[in-house]
Design an enzyme around this catalytic site. Sequence first.
Site, PDB file in Angstrom:
ATOM      1  N   GLY A   9      42.881 -24.038 -12.930  1.00 26.68           N
ATOM      2  CA  GLY A   9      44.210 -23.615 -13.391  1.00 26.68           C
ATOM      3  C   GLY A   9      45.217 -24.730 -13.224  1.00 26.68           C
ATOM      4  CB  VAL A  13      50.852 -22.433  -8.478  1.00 27.78           C
ATOM      5  CG1 VAL A  13      50.413 -22.776  -7.066  1.00 27.78           C
ATOM      6  CG2 VAL A  13      51.925 -21.363  -8.458  1.00 27.78           C
ATOM      7  N   GLY A  14      49.410 -24.756 -10.188  1.00 28.47           N
ATOM      8  CA  GLY A  14      48.390 -25.798 -10.293  1.00 28.47           C
ATOM      9  C   GLY A  14      49.012 -27.169 -10.492  1.00 28.47           C
ATOM     10  CE  LYS A 102      51.046 -12.447  -6.553  1.00 25.40           C
ATOM     11  NZ  LYS A 102      51.791 -13.693  -6.752  1.00 25.40           N
ATOM     12  N   GLY A 131      55.157 -17.278  -0.973  1.00 28.16           N
ATOM     13  CA  GLY A 131      55.290 -18.629  -1.538  1.00 28.16           C
ATOM     14  C   GLY A 131      55.201 -19.696  -0.465  1.00 28.16           C
ATOM     15  N   GLY A 184      63.897 -16.494 -16.607  1.00 24.80           N
ATOM     16  CA  GLY A 184      62.536 -16.789 -16.150  1.00 24.80           C
ATOM     17  C   GLY A 184      62.224 -16.243 -14.759  1.00 24.80           C
ATOM     18  CE  LYS A 202      53.612 -11.652  -3.558  1.00 23.53           C
ATOM     19  NZ  LYS A 202      54.971 -11.892  -4.110  1.00 23.53           N
ATOM     20  N   GLY A 303      57.720 -19.999  -7.047  1.00 22.14           N
ATOM     21  CA  GLY A 303      58.095 -21.298  -7.610  1.00 22.14           C
ATOM     22  C   GLY A 303      56.998 -22.316  -7.404  1.00 22.14           C
TER      23      GLY A 303
END
Lengths: 432, 432
Positions: A9, A13-14, A102, A131, A184, A202, A303
Amino acid sequence: MVVKIGLLGLGTVGTGTAQILLDPSGRNPLLKDITIHRVGVRSPDKPRSVQFPPEVITSDLKAIVNDPDIDIVVELLGGLEPARSLILQAIAQKKHVVTANKAVIARYGDEIYNSANQAGVYVLLEAAVGGGIPIIKPLKQSLGANRITQIIGIINGTTNYILSEMTTAGADFSDVLAEAQRLGYAEADPTADVDGLDAADKIAILASLGFGGRVQREDVYCEGIRQVSAADIAYADKLGFVIKLLAIAKGSGGQESQTLELRVHPTLVPKDHPLASINGVYNAILVAGDPLGQVMFYGPGAGSGPTASAVVSDIMNIVAILKSSGQTPTLDPLLSCVHQHFCQITPIEGIKSRFYARFLTGDLPGVIGHLGMSFGNHQVSLESVVQIGFQGELAEIVVVTHNVGEGNFRAALAEIRTLEAIKSIPSILRVL
Amino acid sequence: MVVKIGLLGLGTVGTGTAQILLDPSGRNPLLKDITIHRVGVRSPDKPRSVQFPPEVITSDLKAIVNDPDIDIVVELLGGLEPARSLILQAIAQKKHVVTANKAVIARYGDEIYNSANQAGVYVLLEAAVGGGIPIIKPLKQSLGANRITQIIGIINGTTNYILSEMTTAGADFSDVLAEAQRLGYAEADPTADVDGLDAADKIAILASLGFGGRVQREDVYCEGIRQVSAADIAYADKLGFVIKLLAIAKGSGGQESQTLELRVHPTLVPKDHPLASINGVYNAILVAGDPLGQVMFYGPGAGSGPTASAVVSDIMNIVAILKSSGQTPTLDPLLSCVHQHFCQITPIEGIKSRFYARFLTGDLPGVIGHLGMSFGNHQVSLESVVQIGFQGELAEIVVVTHNVGEGNFRAALAEIRTLEAIKSIPSILRVL
């Protein structure tokens, strides 16, 4: 020794993860011993903000989890499949796994951890909750000396942003949601966030770590924030509260032999409570235990950068173990999943809490007496009954109860709905 | 495998630690594999709230650090000696060490870590900073992926209690100190707390971990809170600030090649800053880094239970490593001290900050012009000059500067002291 990463990915995040790993200077020196060996994406030709040689990028995700050169598979695809299957296949190939997923861990943690323990590999997930906030490792390690009694978190940034904006601007849910989508902060399909499902994933994970037992995701009672109105926020304010979507896990006796309360719902939080001042997309998690008392962890809950920070910390943790362990090590019991049993969960009907309810009524002089009688008939003791405003001809009455059984409260409401003076019950919320 | 502990000290924290270890149910199952083998105290016959068989208790502390059966020495004596010598001797005997002793680590960390690395043992100190708040391990591990830019902490509970009480009650320093001593929140000799020395020890340790280099304790610039008056707190409030004793470590470029600012001083903190609402004996530590942004850790900074929770988490960490590492392991680079060099520290004269200064003056019409001229002569640009009250015949003027060099500010003050209209400068504080 250089440790080879297979990255699944290259989304937000990747990309953040790759950016840290490709630019290690000024960070922990251990990062210099890590290399991104292969990157799996759906569309190899898509332009990206981080560049890899063509031979590193592939759309064959299975080839990555089966690649004998790769030591750690980092799963940042999100979603249930193919993420779950790829994680299991990586484990079967005796690769360590780092994931931010998660949803997969909350639903398939049992299967994944059993496989990982059998294969003797780690599955780390610091990025799955909160995060960039370090919370998973502190729960596994630093707080383990305690009998944990409560974990209460604001662990969904989207809903916290929406509720904060509704509070500041006095705006209604649907308007703020539209604005959040434009910025966003909310997805086009906001269900997972606004209906509390993400927070439920979570808290299932946090409860499992804090209370030392596995948790079935479907045991988490879950209400979202669609029903919270600007009026409720204003009335809560007058009563000394702010409204937050809280994820709550409560136990009495620490690890093992106990039952848990597990729930996600909008909650009236006293203004002087540490969680009351957590606004916008920030997350915070409060952990209470014996003999610790309370600690709170606060930071950016989502983020690219913050989540990548957590992903890389897990990678570093595995690299440190690979570099320091001697021959034939076994899994570190503070980093692997050592519990096998499932926690007993108290059904929501058996939970006691304080309630806030708003009623639209006619016939004001008689109605407060009727309300009081109906609550009293079901052993629901009231803290306050306030006629707080009017909507046209109808009076608005807000009731706050003491700590009462959910079952009793619902029975009282059923009786109240039959009263002629009660026109509607626009909202029912819980109070911390 | 049962791991044997030698406990040095059975005061508040030692007793709390023993209570957790003797009552492991409901806590992490790893605690069941730990036993307290020997306990060293000054007065073996003193009555205590935790009981040991007579053969476990000894006043011969050296016998404990030399005992071949003991795996981990837990040093909870406090003070510099004999703590330092006993820690070094335990290391020489290849025992792992857990300590809550910030004074020893801040002063002799270099010597202690060099010895520990040579002997191949761990020296862990989660309890040395922030009591029960997990901060040492997150800085070593979870946050290491980041280039840390700032660590700002309220890390002395006594001074935070005193400043909070002064703020709430409008009381002066000496009255609140006396009350804090009566309540046991301040020592009979309060120097280490109120003069900022304890906070300086702690920020030296945090800076070393966050910025990846050793720190000389004497490089920490340090001002205490004795000079903070009720008047300053009231004026700060009018300007939108609360006064906190902050410990600050700032760097620009992450680990290695950089210089640091390191300072402890009373500081005007904007009321909407996350640290502004940390009151009473609570501690909080804010860590900023790239790409993380900011995270904050909050909790009880002292006390038997919270500090013992941190001590036991370190013990568990070592036990987990002992149980999971195979033959001939080396030290985990995320838990040991891997840096050898000392950080460059910017002298206080070279640091830029905002200042708050209060002047008692006569001759009001002319004096503001004179003040402005003197500051201007030294390139000190002002944010506000407010005549805020009177003391008898004298006017009180409060000046807040923009970000200016400490050297320039001091030069301007030296010139201002020569002005005839300036009767005194009762306080000079920094602004965050």
